[in-house]
Design a protein around this motif. Structure first.
Motif, mmCIF file in Angstrom:
data_model
loop_
_atom_site.group_PDB
_atom_site.id
_atom_site.type_symbol
_atom_site.label_atom_id
_atom_site.label_comp_id
_atom_site.label_asym_id
_atom_site.label_seq_id
_atom_site.Cartn_x
_atom_site.Cartn_y
_atom_site.Cartn_z
ATOM 1 N N ARG A 145 -73.430 -106.305 -88.113
ATOM 2 C CA ARG A 145 -73.646 -107.697 -88.558
ATOM 3 C C ARG A 145 -74.132 -107.736 -90.000
ATOM 4 O O ARG A 145 -73.751 -108.601 -90.786
ATOM 5 N N GLU A 146 -74.980 -106.771 -90.337
ATOM 6 C CA GLU A 146 -75.488 -106.670 -91.708
ATOM 7 C C GLU A 146 -74.320 -106.424 -92.688
ATOM 8 O O GLU A 146 -74.222 -107.080 -93.719
ATOM 9 N N MET A 147 -73.431 -105.498 -92.329
ATOM 10 C CA MET A 147 -72.295 -105.180 -93.214
ATOM 11 C C MET A 147 -71.354 -106.378 -93.324
ATOM 12 O O MET A 147 -70.791 -106.645 -94.389
ATOM 13 N N LEU A 148 -71.196 -107.114 -92.226
ATOM 14 C CA LEU A 148 -70.347 -108.309 -92.250
ATOM 15 C C LEU A 148 -70.944 -109.339 -93.216
ATOM 16 O O LEU A 148 -70.242 -109.915 -94.057
ATOM 17 N N ALA A 149 -72.265 -109.548 -93.114
ATOM 18 C CA ALA A 149 -72.936 -110.507 -94.010
ATOM 19 C C ALA A 149 -72.840 -110.046 -95.471
ATOM 20 O O ALA A 149 -72.826 -110.865 -96.387
ATOM 21 N N GLN A 150 -72.754 -108.746 -95.677
ATOM 22 C CA GLN A 150 -72.664 -108.211 -97.049
ATOM 23 C C GLN A 150 -71.246 -108.299 -97.617
ATOM 24 O O GLN A 150 -71.036 -107.991 -98.784
ATOM 25 N N GLY A 151 -70.281 -108.712 -96.776
ATOM 26 C CA GLY A 151 -68.926 -108.923 -97.292
ATOM 27 C C GLY A 151 -67.884 -107.935 -96.804
ATOM 28 O O GLY A 151 -66.780 -107.886 -97.364
ATOM 29 N N ASP B 77 -71.121 -100.375 -75.376
ATOM 30 C CA ASP B 77 -72.033 -101.497 -75.646
ATOM 31 C C ASP B 77 -72.013 -101.937 -77.108
ATOM 32 O O ASP B 77 -72.795 -102.805 -77.497
ATOM 33 N N VAL B 78 -71.161 -101.312 -77.900
ATOM 34 C CA VAL B 78 -71.164 -101.600 -79.340
ATOM 35 C C VAL B 78 -69.885 -102.326 -79.771
ATOM 36 O O VAL B 78 -69.936 -103.412 -80.349
ATOM 37 N N VAL C 114 -69.320 -106.043 -81.638
ATOM 38 C CA VAL C 114 -68.923 -106.169 -83.049
ATOM 39 C C VAL C 114 -67.676 -107.045 -83.152
ATOM 40 O O VAL C 114 -67.572 -107.897 -84.041
ATOM 41 N N VAL C 115 -66.733 -106.881 -82.213
ATOM 42 C CA VAL C 115 -65.541 -107.748 -82.197
ATOM 43 C C VAL C 115 -65.983 -109.205 -82.101
ATOM 44 O O VAL C 115 -65.473 -110.077 -82.816
ATOM 45 N N SER C 116 -66.959 -109.481 -81.246
ATOM 46 C CA SER C 116 -67.342 -110.882 -81.042
ATOM 47 C C SER C 116 -68.091 -111.459 -82.242
ATOM 48 O O SER C 116 -68.258 -112.668 -82.347
ATOM 49 N N ALA D 64 -58.575 -95.140 -78.185
ATOM 50 C CA ALA D 64 -57.954 -96.257 -78.909
ATOM 51 C C ALA D 64 -57.599 -97.381 -77.942
ATOM 52 O O ALA D 64 -57.786 -98.560 -78.245
ATOM 53 N N GLU D 65 -57.130 -97.011 -76.751
ATOM 54 C CA GLU D 65 -56.753 -98.036 -75.772
ATOM 55 C C GLU D 65 -57.988 -98.844 -75.339
ATOM 56 O O GLU D 65 -57.941 -100.072 -75.255
ATOM 57 N N PHE D 66 -59.095 -98.137 -75.111
ATOM 58 C CA PHE D 66 -60.343 -98.836 -74.773
ATOM 59 C C PHE D 66 -60.689 -99.826 -75.886
ATOM 60 O O PHE D 66 -61.039 -100.990 -75.639
ATOM 61 N N ALA D 67 -60.578 -99.378 -77.134
ATOM 62 C CA ALA D 67 -60.972 -100.219 -78.272
ATOM 63 C C ALA D 67 -60.017 -101.411 -78.432
ATOM 64 O O ALA D 67 -60.458 -102.536 -78.694
ATOM 65 N N LEU D 68 -58.714 -101.157 -78.271
ATOM 66 C CA LEU D 68 -57.748 -102.258 -78.415
ATOM 67 C C LEU D 68 -57.946 -103.276 -77.296
ATOM 68 O O LEU D 68 -57.870 -104.492 -77.520
ATOM 69 N N ASP D 69 -58.233 -102.801 -76.074
ATOM 70 C CA ASP D 69 -58.530 -103.713 -74.960
ATOM 71 C C ASP D 69 -59.727 -104.601 -75.298
ATOM 72 O O ASP D 69 -59.798 -105.752 -74.883
ATOM 73 N N ALA D 70 -60.684 -104.028 -76.051
ATOM 74 C CA ALA D 70 -61.912 -104.780 -76.387
ATOM 75 C C ALA D 70 -61.734 -105.641 -77.638
ATOM 76 O O ALA D 70 -62.675 -106.305 -78.052
ATOM 77 N N GLY D 71 -60.550 -105.568 -78.262
ATOM 78 C CA GLY D 71 -60.292 -106.476 -79.386
ATOM 79 C C GLY D 71 -60.151 -105.820 -80.748
ATOM 80 O O GLY D 71 -59.994 -106.517 -81.753
ATOM 81 N N ALA D 72 -60.222 -104.479 -80.830
ATOM 82 C CA ALA D 72 -59.975 -103.809 -82.121
ATOM 83 C C ALA D 72 -58.519 -104.057 -82.524
ATOM 84 O O ALA D 72 -57.650 -104.230 -81.666
ATOM 85 N N ARG D 73 -58.269 -104.065 -83.849
ATOM 86 C CA ARG D 73 -56.906 -104.375 -84.309
ATOM 87 C C ARG D 73 -56.286 -103.282 -85.170
ATOM 88 O O ARG D 73 -55.114 -103.344 -85.507
#
Ligand code: HH2
Length: 283
Positions: free
Chosen positions: A47-53, A82-83, A87-89, A104-113
């Motif tokens: 969240r910090e990195m997102l706020a930083q741009g 749990d991470v 972060v996707v949300s 990768a499949e776990f991550a794509l299922d959770a919303g990674a692109r």
């Protein structure tokens, strides 16, 4: 404002710099191992990195530093569980740094692109098929050997030509498995089976890699070659060198920058882009 994925995949045409913040959910990464193994600390840092741009958050659960040991897919998923969905949300583009199709499949299922595969699809033959079916973007990175042995006397006749040839071959392999070329990003793999002179040649010749017609990602952040030039032995001290490497690569045409120090790199690109625009307008 954050870029959309299609803007990032077109950034080699526009020159817009995109910043990919590194989130290592590992006990042993070379510069931030253990810091973000706790899920709450990891999500807070994202969240910090997102706020930083940051435009992208690249999440990895296996270190690929020289000499590192492999982590099983099950253990990587346990670290990510749990991470990554949290972060996707947060509303940022998430990339998964893994060479395992199961992870990768776990991550794509959770919303990674984006799948950031430092083996460029060589570790797991199922990786490209998975990315093709899911419409994921793929980072294809060059590495000589594997993380265990890659820094043991790496040698090239012409490092830029060899890396470009490798990436051209992996682009064809990805395309052959159904991943459209337009969804691929190429990466010279700074520090992955390279001596100082190899890293510098690649960073200074991004234009040659751009001939592949895809955006070039550079992961120079805090890496050892910066310390070899500056004498800085602590990775966290290498932020000025990281910024210089990013700006130099951007001048050569690279547009995606995988970094630990998002605020500093975003500030550097804000200034450099403003100067670039003013120069082009002639004001
Ligand atoms: N570098 C690292 C990891 N993943 N992915 C791409 N595409 N390009 C890179 O240069 C790259 C990468 C290594 O850095 P880090 O994640 O900080 O360290 P570790 O591998 O020890 O976790």
């Amino acid at each position: 404002m954050s870029a959309r994925l299609d803007e990032i995949l077109n950034s080699h045409r526009t020159g817009r710099a995109a910043v990919m913040g590194v989130l290592n959910v590992t006990p042993d990464s070379f510069s931030d191992g253990c810091k973000f193994l706790d899920p709450a600390a990891a999500v807070h840092h994202a969240r910090e990195m997102l706020a930083q741009g940051a435009d992208i958050i690249d999440i990895g659960a296996e270190s690929t530093r020289p000499g590192s040991d492999r982590v099983s897919p099950a253990d990587q998923i346990a670290r990510l569980r749990d991470v990554l969905p949290a972060v996707v949300s947060a509303g940022v583009i998430v990339s998964i740094d893994t060479t395992s199709a199961q992870v990768a499949e776990f991550a794509l299922d959770a919303g990674a692109r984006i799948v950031n595969d430092v083996s460029a699809g060589r570790d797991d033959p199922a990786m490209f098929g998975l990315a093709a079916r899911r419409g994921a973007a793929v980072v294809l990175m060059h590495m000589l050997g594997d993380p265990k042995s890659m820094q043991k006397d790496p040698a090239y006749r012409d490092v830029v030509a060899e890396v470009r040839g490798f990436l051209a071959e992996r682009l064809c392999a990805a395309e052959g498995a159904g991943v459209p070329r337009e969804r691929c990003i190429v990466d010279p793999g700074i520090g992955f089976g390279k001596r100082l002179e190899h890293n510098l040649a690649l960073l200074g010749n991004v234009a040659s890699l751009l001939e592949l017609g895809r955006p070039v990602l550079v992961g120079a952040s805090r890496k050892r070659f910066i310390g070899e030039l500056t004498g800085q032995t602590t990775p966290a001290d290498r932020v000025p060198g990281t910024i210089s490497a990013c700006l130099a690569a951007w001048r050569g045409g690279a547009t995606i920058f995988r970094v630990h120090d998002v605020a500093e790199v975003v500030a550097a690109f804000t200034v450099a882009s403003a100067i670039d625009t003013a120069g082009r307008c002639g004001n």
